[in-house]
Design a protein around this motif. Sequence first.
Motif: not given
Length: 261
Positions: A78-101
């Motif tokens: 779950m990459l964020g939600a209305d009312g609870y907060g969304l990641p910066p840059d429209g979420g573009a880098g939210a999953l970068a740390p786990v892409r290799r996995l």
Amino acid sequence: MPHRPPPRRRPPARGRRRGRLGAAVLVAATGAGFVLGWNAAGADPRTAARAADAPADGAASGDKAPAPVTFAFAGDVMLGADGYGLPPDGGAGALAPVRRLLRADVSVGNLEGTLTQRGASKCPARDPAATGPVTCYAFRTPPSYAAHLAAAGFTVMSQANNHANDYGATGLDDTRAALTAAGIVPTGAPGTWATQRVRGTRVAVLAFAPYPWSNPLTDIAAAQALVRRAGARADIVVVTMHAGAEGAAAASTPHGAETYL
């Protein structure tokens, strides 16, 4: 006279020989966040490569076993939600740390929420003056975030969970449409499964949960029948489920029935 050990026999490679065994079946739980990698031809990729190059048992000379299929399984996403907060840059880098996995032929996640900007929340409006704890959560993320899931490596996303219906049928439909447009195959709707073909190997991914908008986890006979149907059309069948209690006191699954909420 020195002892001479008997010659070692090379075990036959496992090809796509369904016969009496039918399709191979994998089972995974989609609960708290985790990422797991698996190789259908063995844990060691070198072993898998050798198996892929060796003739199948009883196969004619020149026939080769199918190439190995690699899998990655993630838990709740779950990459964020209305009312609870969304990641910066429209979420573009939210999953970068786990892409290799998530680098695998088939990468499966559990989408714990919706991808929509429409629909009515399942939660009643909260009194601004209320001071008690929040007891209802509804998650809605912009549909554009489906592209970030695809960029991270996901190929299949499950909607068989308690938050998939947070915004009703509209939210379910919009989420399926957003995933499909991003090249991700949704799974989990009643009577359905996701199908992905990897170098000629057909992979079916089924998802179950104890909710009416999901394949029925608690109807064992119906679940078995659906798995058999998928197995008749696939070489590998992956079965996932979303269920069970959560919290620090629920780290282990008990024997027998479990009741939560």
